[in-house]
Design a protein around this motif. Structure first.
Motif, mmCIF file in Angstrom:
data_model
loop_
_atom_site.group_PDB
_atom_site.id
_atom_site.type_symbol
_atom_site.label_atom_id
_atom_site.label_comp_id
_atom_site.label_asym_id
_atom_site.label_seq_id
_atom_site.Cartn_x
_atom_site.Cartn_y
_atom_site.Cartn_z
ATOM 1 N N ARG A 55 0.834 -1.197 0.000
ATOM 2 C CA ARG A 55 0.000 0.000 0.000
ATOM 3 C C ARG A 55 0.863 1.238 0.000
ATOM 4 N N VAL A 56 0.285 2.332 -0.392
ATOM 5 C CA VAL A 56 0.998 3.597 -0.395
ATOM 6 C C VAL A 56 1.290 4.006 1.039
ATOM 7 N N GLY A 57 2.509 4.413 1.300
ATOM 8 C CA GLY A 57 2.898 4.849 2.630
ATOM 9 C C GLY A 57 3.784 3.828 3.301
ATOM 10 N N GLY A 58 4.530 4.273 4.297
ATOM 11 C CA GLY A 58 5.388 3.373 5.053
ATOM 12 C C GLY A 58 6.436 2.710 4.176
ATOM 13 N N MET A 59 6.832 1.506 4.564
ATOM 14 C CA MET A 59 7.870 0.767 3.845
ATOM 15 C C MET A 59 7.309 -0.049 2.699
ATOM 16 N N GLY A 60 5.976 -0.147 2.580
ATOM 17 C CA GLY A 60 5.371 -1.012 1.571
ATOM 18 C C GLY A 60 5.833 -0.739 0.160
ATOM 19 N N VAL A 61 5.760 0.495 -0.289
ATOM 20 C CA VAL A 61 6.134 0.845 -1.659
ATOM 21 C C VAL A 61 7.624 0.645 -1.857
ATOM 22 N N TYR A 62 8.429 1.069 -0.881
ATOM 23 C CA TYR A 62 9.879 0.904 -0.966
ATOM 24 C C TYR A 62 10.243 -0.566 -1.105
ATOM 25 N N CYS A 63 9.694 -1.410 -0.227
ATOM 26 C CA CYS A 63 10.039 -2.836 -0.241
ATOM 27 C C CYS A 63 9.603 -3.514 -1.526
ATOM 28 N N VAL A 64 8.410 -3.215 -1.990
ATOM 29 C CA VAL A 64 7.913 -3.852 -3.212
ATOM 30 C C VAL A 64 8.816 -3.508 -4.393
ATOM 31 N N SER A 65 9.147 -2.240 -4.559
ATOM 32 C CA SER A 65 9.948 -1.848 -5.721
ATOM 33 C C SER A 65 11.376 -2.375 -5.618
ATOM 34 N N ARG A 66 11.984 -2.295 -4.433
ATOM 35 C CA ARG A 66 13.360 -2.776 -4.280
ATOM 36 C C ARG A 66 13.441 -4.299 -4.428
ATOM 37 N N CYS A 67 12.459 -5.019 -3.888
ATOM 38 C CA CYS A 67 12.484 -6.484 -3.978
ATOM 39 C C CYS A 67 12.212 -6.969 -5.397
ATOM 40 N N ARG A 68 11.375 -6.273 -6.128
ATOM 41 C CA ARG A 68 11.168 -6.651 -7.533
ATOM 42 C C ARG A 68 12.460 -6.518 -8.310
ATOM 43 N N GLY A 69 13.196 -5.455 -8.074
ATOM 44 C CA GLY A 69 14.491 -5.276 -8.725
ATOM 45 C C GLY A 69 15.494 -6.316 -8.285
ATOM 46 N N ARG A 70 15.559 -6.559 -6.989
ATOM 47 C CA ARG A 70 16.502 -7.528 -6.428
ATOM 48 C C ARG A 70 16.230 -8.933 -6.957
ATOM 49 N N CYS A 71 14.972 -9.288 -7.148
ATOM 50 C CA CYS A 71 14.584 -10.646 -7.551
ATOM 51 C C CYS A 71 14.310 -10.777 -9.053
ATOM 52 N N SER A 72 14.630 -9.763 -9.824
ATOM 53 C CA SER A 72 14.273 -9.773 -11.250
ATOM 54 C C SER A 72 14.920 -10.911 -12.036
ATOM 55 N N LYS A 73 16.060 -11.416 -11.583
ATOM 56 C CA LYS A 73 16.736 -12.502 -12.297
ATOM 57 C C LYS A 73 16.676 -13.831 -11.553
ATOM 58 N N ALA A 74 15.899 -13.899 -10.497
ATOM 59 C CA ALA A 74 15.813 -15.120 -9.687
ATOM 60 C C ALA A 74 15.037 -16.204 -10.413
#
Length: 97
Positions: free
Chosen positions: A31-50
């Motif tokens: 959801r918008v706010g807090g760590m949610g948006v940050y975590c979703v975007s960073r984890c998608r990038g981190r896991c893009s080649k997994a």
């Protein structure tokens, strides 16, 4: 509108409104706010080649919410976030991808 229709109407109205009242915007992942948006975007990038992308994103999200950081890149760089680096699974292996 008779009494039975009124009760039914207010019941469904309550079902529509209740989730927004009970869930704060910062507490729900993604959801918008807090760590949610940050975590979703960073984890998608981190896991893009997994190979197992869904599992990678799940564990990355858990680590991100607890550590409040995700290392850059798709692999390595864990020195950038010591909490993320040092988190272990119940079997004593690194938990965070």
């Amino acid at each position: 509108m008779n009494c039975k229709e009124s009760v039914t109407f207010f019941f469904f109205l309550a079902l529509l409104i209740l989730p927004f009242v009970l869930l704060p915007a910062t507490g729900a992942p993604g959801r918008v706010g807090g760590m949610g948006v940050y975590c979703v975007s960073r984890c998608r990038g981190r896991c893009s080649k997994a190979g197992f992308r869904d599992r990678c994103i799940k564990y990355c999200g858990i680590c991100c919410r607890q550590c409040k950081c995700v290392p850059s890149g798709t692999f390595g760089n864990k020195h950038q976030c010591p909490c993320y680096r040092d988190m272990l699974s119940s079997k004593g292996k690194p938990k965070c991808p």
